[in-house]
Design an enzyme around this catalytic site. Structure first.
Site, PDB file in Angstrom:
ATOM      1  N   HIS A 427       0.825  -1.223   0.000  1.00  0.00           N
ATOM      2  CA  HIS A 427       0.000   0.000   0.000  1.00  0.00           C
ATOM      3  C   HIS A 427       0.850   1.259   0.000  1.00  0.00           C
ATOM      4  CE1 HIS A 427       0.633   1.037   4.300  1.00  0.00           C
ATOM      5  NE2 HIS A 427       0.647  -0.266   4.514  1.00  0.00           N
ATOM      6  N   CYS A 446       2.663  -4.802   7.097  1.00  0.00           N
ATOM      7  CA  CYS A 446       2.400  -4.658   5.659  1.00  0.00           C
ATOM      8  C   CYS A 446       3.585  -3.972   4.978  1.00  0.00           C
ATOM      9  CB  CYS A 446       1.120  -3.868   5.424  1.00  0.00           C
ATOM     10  SG  CYS A 446      -0.376  -4.815   5.779  1.00  0.00           S
TER      11      CYS A 446
END
Length: 526
Positions: A427, A446
């Site tokens: 992301h 992440c």
């Protein structure tokens, strides 16, 4: 008289020919007779004999099932012996075993004192023919296990969840049965990086044989060195860079010139350091890492390569992330199509080493806050400030908390999904300054992408409808929208602290999760 001599000569010639024919015939008959006298060697090796063998040599019992199946297939007869002794194929195997050190492995067969006399003739082989054949067969499976890497159960305990290269003992059994060549030289057999690291290992061992490199000494108050500075330390740095090829020649000057600065920048690029125009204590610390430690790092990463299925790199398009390098690569048609810096999980929230299939790109995403963060950060924040949620652009959503789309969203303006049980994805992020740091382990697990817009554009090139303008509009819409990829893209998140790039340069990276030491210990204790 001349006629008489001629007749005698002819008679003698025919007699000689006749004698030669008789002699040749006798030699041929004798040869045939000797061949008939020596019967073909046939040693019975059945299940009871194999069971008895493992009672005597219990450290090899893990190979028993494969060995039983192999001899059964060979009609319970020997594999490695004939009338002349040990077959050449067995000698090839032993030489491969003795050469395991060249593969960064230790040749420590559990019964080395039994196997060596069979081949080296430095001591008498006291094993029976049956046990000799069985010992060589077990050496074969031991060799296969070593070059295939530690077992999958162990790699999982090391938190390595990428697809493993499967060890098919049946294939190896067929190789023995058919007397195929024992070789790992065909590049398709291993992940290609393995062979590159093996070459690097040989080069660094040669450096070690020549004495390695000396420790660079600096003054206690050392802070930096810049262009034009003159000190003995400069000459030491120059010599050190020359040994590893970061400097092409060593003029032994103690003056910091442009050539030396260029050499330091090359070194920085290949050691995960941000290039600078000065020499700092961090450079000296890296340069002083002993060659023996660098060799251990190479060996650890060769082992990781053994776990990789070589089929992975044959894909037409895939994404790879190397955690210690803090970089993402998009590979298309075996070439690097795109590169981006990334931020990975901090030591307490390690990014998982695994793979998935990217199927969706989400523009202007919501961020569904994980329960752990709600507990550790949001609830304490709400307790101190009643306007906490509004100030952070958060809202309650069916008993959970989510952050509204926008430029300040923790996921930024786009995320890339590849469904997995670890809830890991790629992301964007509003914290752009983190990408300028050398150590980029800051996330909750992440992978934050430094060039998310460019990645989206690159991934959607195949779809004419997704123009750059349309992608930009979706990213800034303030409203979540999903795009389903027409073809899923494999994503591989790996962990390599030594890596040879496509230009042939050996790169070392910081062991951010401290995984090398435990792996080296595992390899050296076996």
């Amino acid at each position: 008289m001349k006629i008489l001599y001629s007749l005698v000569a002819v008679v003698l010639l025919f007699a000689a020919v006749s004698c030669n024919k008789k002699a040749d015939k006798k030699t041929e008959e004798s040869k045939k007779a000797s061949e008939k006298v020596v019967p073909e060697l046939k040693i019975t090796i059945d299940s009871s004999g194999i069971s008895t063998f493992y009672q005597s040599y219990p450290k090899l019992v893990k190979f028993q099932n494969e060995v039983l199946a192999l001899y059964k297939k060979n009609k319970s007869t020997q594999l490695w012996l004939d009338n002349r002794g040990v077959v050449e194929y067995a000698n090839t195997l032993f030489n491969k075993y003795k050469g395991l050190d060249q593969e960064g492995l230790k040749a420590n067969f559990p019964y080395n004192e039994k196997i060596s006399p069979i081949f080296e003739h430095t001591a008498e082989n006291k094993l029976s023919q049956k046990d000799t054949d069985l010992m060589i067969t077990n050496l074969y499976f031991y060799y296969v296990q070593k070059v295939s890497g530690v077992d999958e159960k162990t790699t999982r305990s090391l938190e390595w969840l990428l697809p493993r290269k499967k060890v098919n003992y049946q294939v190896f059994s067929d190789s023995i049965y058919k007397k195929a060549t024992i070789s790992d030289d065909k590049k398709s057999k291993m992940f290609s990086q393995y062979y590159k690291l093996r070459d690097a290992l040989h080069r660094y061992r040669e450096i070690e044989k020549k004495g390695g490199w000396k420790t660079i000494e600096t003054a206690e108050d050392f802070k930096s060195l810049k262009l034009g500075d003159s000190v003995a330390t400069i000459g030491q740095i120059r010599e050190r860079l020359y040994i590893t090829g970061d400097l092409k020649e060593n003029n032994k000057s103690n003056i910091c010139d442009s050539t030396l600065i260029k050499g330091i920048r090359t070194y920085e690029l290949h050691h995960g350091l941000t290039p600078k125009n000065i020499i700092l204590p961090e450079h000296i610390a890296e340069l002083n890492v002993p060659v023996s430690d660098r060799i251990k790092t190479i060996i650890a990463n060769m082992e990781r390569c053994r776990w990789i299925d070589p089929e992975l790199e044959k894909g037409k398009e895939y994404i790879e992330v190397n955690i210690p390098e803090f970089k993402l690569y998009l590979i298309r048609n075996h070439e690097i199509a795109f590169v981006s810096p990334v931020v990975v999980g901090r030591a307490m929230n390690k990014t998982v080493i695994f793979s998935g299939m990217m199927n969706n790109i989400v523009f202007s995403p919501y961020w569904n806050v994980p329960p752990s963060i709600i507990k550790s950060e949001i609830k304490p924040g709400m307790a101190k400030n009643k306007n906490y949620l509004a100030q952070k652009n958060l809202e309650w959503n069916n008993g959970a908390v989510r952050q509204l789309p926008g430029k300040n969203n923790s996921l930024g303006l786009v995320k890339f999904l590849f469904p997995n049980s670890n809830n890991i994805y790629l992301h964007d992020t509003p914290s752009k300054s983190l990408f300028e740091r050398e150590n980029r382990a800051f996330s909750h697990g992440c992978v934050r992408v430094g060039k998310p817009r460019e990645l989206a554009i690159e991934l959607l090139k195949q779809d004419p409808s997704m123009t750059t303008e349309r992608i930009d509009k979706a990213m800034h819409a303030g409203k979540e929208s999903w795009y389903t990829l027409k073809k899923k893209i494999p994503v591989y998140i790996g962990y390599f602290t030594a890596w040879v790039d496509r230009d042939g340069n050996l790169n070392f990276y910081k062991d951010v999760y401290k995984r090398d030491e435990s792996l080296i210990k595992l390899l050296t204790e076996e």
